[in-house]
Write a protein that holds these residues in place. Sequence first.
Motif, short mmCIF file in Angstrom:
data_model
loop_
_atom_site.label_atom_id
_atom_site.label_comp_id
_atom_site.label_asym_id
_atom_site.label_seq_id
_atom_site.Cartn_x
_atom_site.Cartn_y
_atom_site.Cartn_z
N LEU A 1 37.97 28.72 -10.85
CA LEU A 1 37.59 27.65 -8.97
C LEU A 1 35.58 27.43 -9.00
CD1 LEU A 1 41.06 29.56 -7.80
CD2 LEU A 1 40.42 27.18 -7.75
N ASP A 2 35.46 28.94 -9.39
CA ASP A 2 34.39 29.31 -8.87
C ASP A 2 33.26 27.86 -9.64
OD1 ASP A 2 32.54 30.62 -7.15
OD2 ASP A 2 31.24 31.22 -9.72
N HIS A 3 33.73 27.48 -10.86
CA HIS A 3 33.10 26.75 -11.29
C HIS A 3 33.03 25.52 -10.99
CE1 HIS A 3 30.87 24.55 -14.84
NE2 HIS A 3 31.89 23.84 -14.65
N LEU A 4 34.34 24.98 -10.05
CA LEU A 4 34.59 23.86 -9.68
C LEU A 4 33.76 23.56 -8.48
CD1 LEU A 4 38.86 22.86 -10.57
CD2 LEU A 4 36.24 22.52 -11.32
N GLY A 5 33.60 24.89 -8.27
CA GLY A 5 33.05 24.77 -6.66
C GLY A 5 33.59 25.35 -5.11
N GLU A 6 34.73 26.01 -5.64
CA GLU A 6 35.42 26.04 -5.20
C GLU A 6 35.39 28.21 -4.18
OE1 GLU A 6 37.90 25.62 -2.40
OE2 GLU A 6 37.67 22.81 -3.51
N ALA A 7 34.41 28.21 -4.27
CA ALA A 7 33.82 29.56 -3.50
C ALA A 7 34.36 30.47 -3.29
CB ALA A 7 32.53 29.57 -3.74
N ALA A 8 34.66 30.39 -2.55
CA ALA A 8 35.44 31.03 -1.12
C ALA A 8 36.71 31.35 -1.54
CB ALA A 8 36.04 30.20 -0.14
N ALA A 9 37.51 30.61 -2.51
CA ALA A 9 39.13 30.41 -3.33
C ALA A 9 38.77 31.60 -4.29
CB ALA A 9 39.37 29.07 -3.25
N ALA A 10 37.59 31.08 -4.67
CA ALA A 10 37.51 32.34 -5.92
C ALA A 10 37.59 33.36 -6.01
CB ALA A 10 36.53 31.79 -6.82
N GLN A 11 36.20 33.52 -4.59
CA GLN A 11 36.49 35.13 -4.33
C GLN A 11 38.19 35.27 -3.30
OE1 GLN A 11 33.58 36.70 -4.08
NE2 GLN A 11 34.17 38.24 -3.11
N LYS A 12 38.42 34.90 -2.84
CA LYS A 12 39.75 35.29 -1.94
C LYS A 12 40.42 35.58 -3.34
CE LYS A 12 40.58 32.80 1.92
NZ LYS A 12 40.31 31.39 2.15
N VAL A 13 40.61 34.92 -4.83
CA VAL A 13 41.48 36.18 -6.18
C VAL A 13 41.25 37.23 -6.50
CG1 VAL A 13 41.76 34.85 -8.56
CG2 VAL A 13 42.04 33.49 -6.52
N GLU A 14 39.85 36.87 -6.28
CA GLU A 14 39.22 38.63 -7.03
C GLU A 14 39.68 40.30 -6.33
OE1 GLU A 14 35.02 38.23 -8.53
OE2 GLU A 14 34.84 40.19 -7.51
N GLU A 15 39.33 39.05 -4.35
CA GLU A 15 39.69 40.09 -3.86
C GLU A 15 40.80 40.46 -3.64
OE1 GLU A 15 37.43 42.27 -2.13
OE2 GLU A 15 36.13 40.84 -2.70
N ALA A 16 41.84 39.54 -3.90
CA ALA A 16 43.54 39.93 -4.77
C ALA A 16 43.51 40.24 -5.50
CB ALA A 16 44.59 38.94 -4.21
N VAL A 17 43.16 40.52 -6.61
CA VAL A 17 43.11 41.53 -7.94
C VAL A 17 42.63 42.89 -7.92
CG1 VAL A 17 42.11 41.09 -9.85
CG2 VAL A 17 42.87 39.16 -9.33
N LYS A 18 41.60 42.17 -6.28
CA LYS A 18 41.25 44.33 -6.38
C LYS A 18 41.82 45.09 -5.52
CE LYS A 18 35.96 43.05 -6.42
NZ LYS A 18 35.36 43.24 -5.52
N ASP B 1 52.76 38.49 -9.05
CA ASP B 1 53.61 38.26 -7.90
C ASP B 1 52.58 39.20 -6.68
OD1 ASP B 1 55.00 36.23 -8.31
OD2 ASP B 1 56.96 37.89 -8.54
N LEU B 2 52.63 40.30 -6.70
CA LEU B 2 51.82 41.05 -6.52
C LEU B 2 50.40 40.48 -5.85
CD1 LEU B 2 51.98 44.17 -8.82
CD2 LEU B 2 52.44 44.26 -5.75
#
Length: 352
Positions: A305-322, A346-347
């Motif tokens: 996602l980050d590579h596609l330019g969807e930085a905000a979405a990428a950030q949210k995925v990382e935050e969710a994994v954390k 699911d988590l």
Amino acid sequence: MARSYKIAVLAGDGTGPEVVKEGLKVLSAISEKTGFDVELIPYDLGGERYLKTGETVPDSVLQELKTMSAIYLGAIGHPDVKPGILEKGILLNLRFQLDQYINLRPVKLFPGVWTPLKDKGPEEIDFVVVRENTEGIYAGVGGTFKKGTADEVAMQVDLNTRKGVERCIRYAYDYTKKRNARKKLTLCAKTNVLTYAHDLWARVFEIVGKEHPEISQDYSHVDALVMWMVKSPEFFDVIVTNNMFGDIITDLGAMIQGGLGIAAGGNINPAGVSMFEPIGGSAPKYAGKGVINPLAAICAVGMLLDHLGEAAAAQKVEEAVKVVTGTKLKSLAAGKMGYSTSEVGDLVVAAL
Ligand code: IPM
Ligand code: MN
């Protein structure tokens, strides 16, 4: 009109399909939330197809892959196929044919994750390896002479081109500039022995470095660097290195960030089609059991996602994994997470 991406999905072998399924679950949730569309195009490249048809990557598939926004890869490797065939025929073949000349591998310890390094936490373990991905010993130049005899000679050439080295180093400087405020780039090589090949790396590192006075330049021989990775990982911000050293140090990196269950990477062609993958293998012994950790594959979605330019979405995925590593999982190891593969997916979706 909503932004829209065409993603090729190469689920691959072993546990690949299981972890990819969870990655796609997260991709679908985040795309809905963020408001972009994804079209998924599955391909059955891998050991099963090879055993049935003898094909690794048919030319028609390669041509289609060139039209994608990105490629999402699970894992390649099958117990019934001789080692090397699928690795060279599929994974390396795609990296080379699509000219994915960067292998980007973050080494980041997430909250709650156990590291074998005593007294080190998320503050200390947070760097990125920029690995050259299309040259070096991996180029496959060489041969054997008098094979199978007592006089056998085997040569495997370490191929380094000015163009290949320079584009990798340029990418690393640009990446370091954008990454954070630290702005430190370490060249990892072996200039004391590889006095031709790594002299080229060192010279280009210095020449390109002149264009980036704001970045502090650092050098470490590879043997010393692995020592520092263990002793003082906080030394590192971005490390740039060749293909073979990068392969080795990123497995060490994966271990200090909690193992292959969490380590993701991107095979990047900044001007072409890039491919994102969990860096662990196909782990056939865990296949079909629902015990493998999908977080690496989910982190690969974040990178995509980050590579596609969807930085905000990428950030949210990382935050969710954390959130999931920090508050839910007992361990990152297969079978010891306290949850099944799909429950972990699911988590993450719930944490989004
Ligand atoms: C990796 C893997 C590959 C590599 C193998 C499977 C060819 O170890 O992605 O690091 O050596 O690059
Ligand atoms: Mn490797």
